[in-house]
Design a protein around this motif. Structure first.
Motif, short mmCIF file in Angstrom:
data_model
loop_
_atom_site.label_atom_id
_atom_site.label_comp_id
_atom_site.label_asym_id
_atom_site.label_seq_id
_atom_site.Cartn_x
_atom_site.Cartn_y
_atom_site.Cartn_z
N ILE A 47 50.35 37.26 35.54
CA ILE A 47 49.18 37.74 34.78
C ILE A 47 49.66 38.85 33.86
N HIS A 48 49.51 38.60 32.55
CA HIS A 48 49.83 39.62 31.55
C HIS A 48 48.57 40.48 31.40
N LEU A 49 48.73 41.76 31.70
CA LEU A 49 47.53 42.59 31.87
C LEU A 49 47.33 43.68 30.81
N HIS A 50 46.18 43.61 30.17
CA HIS A 50 45.60 44.73 29.41
C HIS A 50 44.32 45.09 30.16
N VAL A 51 43.88 46.32 30.01
CA VAL A 51 42.62 46.70 30.66
C VAL A 51 41.71 47.38 29.65
N TYR A 82 52.40 44.41 33.11
CA TYR A 82 51.59 45.33 32.30
C TYR A 82 51.98 45.25 30.83
N SER A 83 51.01 45.37 29.98
CA SER A 83 51.28 45.54 28.56
C SER A 83 51.68 46.98 28.30
N THR A 84 52.78 47.16 27.57
CA THR A 84 53.08 48.50 27.05
C THR A 84 52.81 48.53 25.54
N VAL A 222 55.51 28.93 29.38
CA VAL A 222 54.32 28.96 28.53
C VAL A 222 53.38 30.10 28.90
N ARG A 223 52.83 30.76 27.87
CA ARG A 223 51.73 31.70 28.09
C ARG A 223 50.49 31.20 27.36
N VAL A 224 49.39 31.25 28.04
CA VAL A 224 48.09 30.95 27.42
C VAL A 224 47.11 32.05 27.83
N PHE A 226 42.98 34.11 26.86
CA PHE A 226 42.09 34.60 25.80
C PHE A 226 42.75 35.61 24.88
N GLU A 227 43.76 36.33 25.36
CA GLU A 227 44.43 37.29 24.47
C GLU A 227 44.99 36.58 23.24
N ASP A 228 45.45 35.33 23.46
CA ASP A 228 46.16 34.61 22.40
C ASP A 228 45.27 33.63 21.64
#
Ligand code: KMH
Ligand code: ZN
Length: 272
Positions: A47-51, A82-84, A222-224, A226-228
């Motif tokens: 899970i690629h995370l932004h909050v 985490y997103s930096t 692969v990444r999918v 809503f961010e993308d």
């Protein structure tokens, strides 16, 4: 390798969109954790995370990352990245703030790029500062590549000893201002990587499905999410993050790519 298990990453919310763009975009800690759990159930292992803050605005606040991380951990087993990057314009100190929570992975953007009407600033100093923080807390870096020169920067930094393996690479393609989301460009990016380097592709918007399918056939990941991309197909909003993951899992099956479990993903990427 072309038949290695496929790592699916889901970027569940990002920092650019709001509920005006998609009414079901997860923004509260509970919504983000639930959407992550559904994506994991569908086959995502990262899970690629932004909050978001209380107003639904992107934030890099450590307390919010901690709270969302707890909720995700309670809801499912996955690798949390985490997103930096934060949102375009987020100051460096804010961007790196959550890394001290020691997530499994954290992103490292490898250069400055126009990001639609904004500028996503990543000077050499910024890159090295973020990298230092990621290594300090023993996270696995995922190198975000928005344009071809950024892979050249990776290779230049490796030669200079400013960057060291292991890391995972993410080709983010189709950002207005970055590299276009075309298959022939994906081939070019992939060929600049050192042999054996793990990589994934994040197709932004309408190029997502095509690039994802090419990546699967080429042995990439692969990444999918809503961010993308929020459209399942032209003119039709996706119903959830999980819906995107389910489609990738179906295609992967036809291509004889098993879906990587969390354990597989840890092994493939060398994450403890
Ligand atoms: N929101 C973008 C400006 C990352 O997560 O590391 C940057 C981004 C990259 O999303
Ligand atoms: Zn992101």
């Amino acid at each position: 390798m072309a038949n290695d298990p496929l790592i699916i990453t889901c970027a569940v919310t990002g920092a650019e969109l709001s509920k005006t763009d998609h009414p079901d975009l997860p923004v509260t800690p509970d919504e983000i954790a639930l959407s992550a759990a559904h994506a994991v159930e569908a086959g995502a292992s990262i899970i690629h995370l932004h909050v978001r803050d209380e107003k639904g605005m992107p934030t890099q606040r450590k307390d919010v990352f901690a709270s969302v991380t707890r909720k995700i951990r309670k809801a499912c087993n996955c690798i949390i990245q985490y997103s930096t990057g934060g949102a375009a314009g987020t100051p460096l100190q804010d961007r790196i703030a959550p890394v001290s929570l020691k997530p499994d992975m954290a992103t490292l953007s490898m250069g400055t790029v126009n990001f639609g009407a904004d500028i996503f600033e990543n000077s050499e100093n910024t890159i090295l500062s973020v990298y230092k923080e990621i290594r300090k807390y023993e996270c696995m870096p995922e190198l975000e590549i928005f344009d071809v020169g950024m892979i050249d920067t990776v290779n230049r930094f490796l030669v200079k000893g400013l960057l060291a393996e292991p890391f995972h690479v993410n080709f983010v393609m189709g950002v207005p201002g970055g590299i276009a989301g075309e298959a022939k460009r994906l081939l070019m990016l992939k060929d600049i990587l050192k042999p054996g380097q793990t990589w994934t592709v994040s197709g932004i918007g309408k190029c997502q499905l095509n690039l994802a399918t090419h990546a699967m056939a080429l042995g990439g990941h692969v990444r999918v999410g809503f961010e993308d991309n929020i459209y399942y197909r032209k003119g039709e909003l996706a119903v959830s993050n999980a819906q995107f993951v389910e489609r990738i899992a179906r295609i992967a099956k036809e291509l004889d790519r098993n879906i990587a479990t969390v354990k597989d993903t840890r092994n493939i990427l060398g994450i403890q």
